[in-house]
Design an enzyme around this catalytic site. Sequence first.
Site, PDB file in Angstrom:
ATOM      1  N   MET A   1      -5.416  12.749  20.111  1.00  0.00           N
ATOM      2  CA  MET A   1      -5.246  11.392  19.568  1.00  0.00           C
ATOM      3  C   MET A   1      -6.554  10.826  19.004  1.00  0.00           C
ATOM      4  SD  MET A   1      -3.867   7.952  21.452  1.00  0.00           S
ATOM      5  CE  MET A   1      -2.321   8.669  21.966  1.00  0.00           C
TER       6      MET A   1
ATOM      7  N   ARG B   1      16.611   7.526  -7.772  1.00  0.00           N
ATOM      8  CA  ARG B   1      16.141   6.752  -6.633  1.00  0.00           C
ATOM      9  C   ARG B   1      16.619   5.330  -6.901  1.00  0.00           C
ATOM     10  NH1 ARG B   1       9.824   6.923  -5.038  1.00  0.00           N
ATOM     11  NH2 ARG B   1       9.746   5.318  -6.653  1.00  0.00           N
TER      12      ARG B   1
ATOM     13  N   LYS C   1       0.558  -0.936  -4.050  1.00  0.00           N
ATOM     14  CA  LYS C   1       1.466  -0.955  -2.893  1.00  0.00           C
ATOM     15  C   LYS C   1       0.819  -0.254  -1.704  1.00  0.00           C
ATOM     16  CE  LYS C   1       3.717   3.219  -4.715  1.00  0.00           C
ATOM     17  NZ  LYS C   1       4.844   3.684  -5.568  1.00  0.00           N
TER      18      LYS C   1
ATOM     19  N   TYR D   1      -5.808  20.812  24.123  1.00  0.00           N
ATOM     20  CA  TYR D   1      -4.505  20.836  24.790  1.00  0.00           C
ATOM     21  C   TYR D   1      -3.750  22.120  24.482  1.00  0.00           C
ATOM     22  CZ  TYR D   1      -4.989  15.855  25.896  1.00  0.00           C
ATOM     23  OH  TYR D   1      -5.401  14.657  26.374  1.00  0.00           O
TER      24      TYR D   1
HETATM   25  C1  LIG Z   1       4.381   4.433  -6.663  1.00  0.00           C
HETATM   26  C2  LIG Z   1       4.881   4.266  -8.032  1.00  0.00           C
HETATM   27  C3  LIG Z   1       4.018   4.450  -9.135  1.00  0.00           C
HETATM   28  C4  LIG Z   1       2.615   5.020  -8.994  1.00  0.00           C
HETATM   29  O1  LIG Z   1       2.719   6.424  -8.842  1.00  0.00           O
HETATM   30  P1  LIG Z   1       1.427   7.367  -8.740  1.00  0.00           P
HETATM   31  O2  LIG Z   1       1.995   8.746  -8.735  1.00  0.00           O
HETATM   32  O3  LIG Z   1       0.786   7.027  -7.431  1.00  0.00           O
HETATM   33  O4  LIG Z   1       0.575   7.068  -9.892  1.00  0.00           O
HETATM   34  C5  LIG Z   1       4.495   4.111 -10.402  1.00  0.00           C
HETATM   35  N1  LIG Z   1       5.760   3.679 -10.567  1.00  0.00           N
HETATM   36  C6  LIG Z   1       6.632   3.537  -9.537  1.00  0.00           C
HETATM   37  C7  LIG Z   1       8.018   3.080  -9.809  1.00  0.00           C
HETATM   38  C8  LIG Z   1       6.230   3.846  -8.231  1.00  0.00           C
HETATM   39  O5  LIG Z   1       7.093   3.731  -7.221  1.00  0.00           O
END
Ligand SMILES: *Cc1c(COP(=O)(O)O)cnc(C)c1O
Length: 399
Positions: A328, A145, A47, A271
């Site tokens: 920046m 969640r 992701k 800055y």
């Molecule tokens: C992002 C995610 C993972 C991976 O987690 P890491 O800590 O990056 O290994 C696994 N399962 C779910 C449901 C996630 O949202």
Amino acid sequence: MDVREISSATEIAAAGGVLTVDLGAVAANWRAVRAAAPGAEAGAVVKADAYGLGMAPVARRLAEEGCGCFFVADAHEGAALRALLPGVAIYVLNGLFPGAEALYREAGLAPCLASMAEVAEWRDAAKRGGTRLPAALHFDSGLNRLGMSATDAAALAEDAALSEGIDVRLVMSHLACADDAANPRNAEQLGRFREMRAMLANRFPGARASLANSPGVFLGPDYHFDLMRPGVGLYGGNPLTGAANPFRPAVTVEARVLAVRTLEAGDAVGYSATWAAAAPARIAVLSAGYADGYFRALSRRSDEKTQEKGGHVHIAGYTVPVAGRVSMDMMAVDVSAVPEGFIQRGDMAELIGPHISVDDVGLRAGTIGYEILTSLGRRYMRRYLTGGENLSGKPGGQV
Ligand SMILES: *Cc1c(COP(=O)(O)O)cnc(C)c1O
């Protein structure tokens, strides 16, 4: 991909910053997950553009290594991955969005269904299409969640009609505190997940189970189940709190020295003049800033008491602190400790890499390595190493 990938030495010379992704290290990290849990399959979470490293090169490399199961956050990420890898399983972690079923179906994506409403929508989509549709069932075991409850699990176990037409391939949950092996919530979540899985065993005999993220892999065999979902560890981040990183760094970020300046005592830098030289000093001005994902929170005031706050970079064999505000597109570092003449305009400074871990940068910025990786800027020239190359480069940073 609209990020710049390097093709020539001139392009490198013209780059303000270079981001190097070591695909050999990503592959080695994936193999390390497999080695830690020989009885389980290792998937890969790609992701957020593979945590900022680039989904296409990362996923292709992992598929070459033998990874056949990938996790993305939403269906658009999934469709992009499907275009690259026609044969792999792709799960969508954020579930099924109302009205989006067609896109999931066309791309052959399996949503991680996290509510009874999602289950019903996916079941209806299967019915309309006259086909069976793949999915994971996502249960909450304490993270609060996403995920269905034990009551939902009981209902699904009881009534086959609720999930008719859904090919349930996976039953999953997600850990809240896996980075801390001593936390009793891990065992509590494990217990709840086992109960829900047992309730569903007869209804979905072909479904496999998945609980472990990267830190979960190191909680022991009870947590491995059939399929692991490592993310950050593949990319070299340390998934464990207060323990050594079991993974190899996979990302190096270097920024070019634009100028070296000599300062008088009292001269201020950047800055709002938050940093001033206490004595005659030298600074190097680097070609990276918060637009490149080098957080402004890494700025350093000259009255800062602790060495732990504010960024530092590695240059010419020395680790030196940020001086003043990160702006920046530029930042300054205090190179007074580096012998004069060691640093030249055009040299490269390591912001992240073998000497400065992504987790250290995260800590100094008041966040975690995950956020540093997913914030890596798109302006860097990118190069992808396939393995075996020496990442540390030469002193002075010629690449
Ligand atoms: C992002 C995610 C993972 C991976 O987690 P890491 O800590 O990056 O290994 C696994 N399962 C779910 C449901 C996630 O949202």
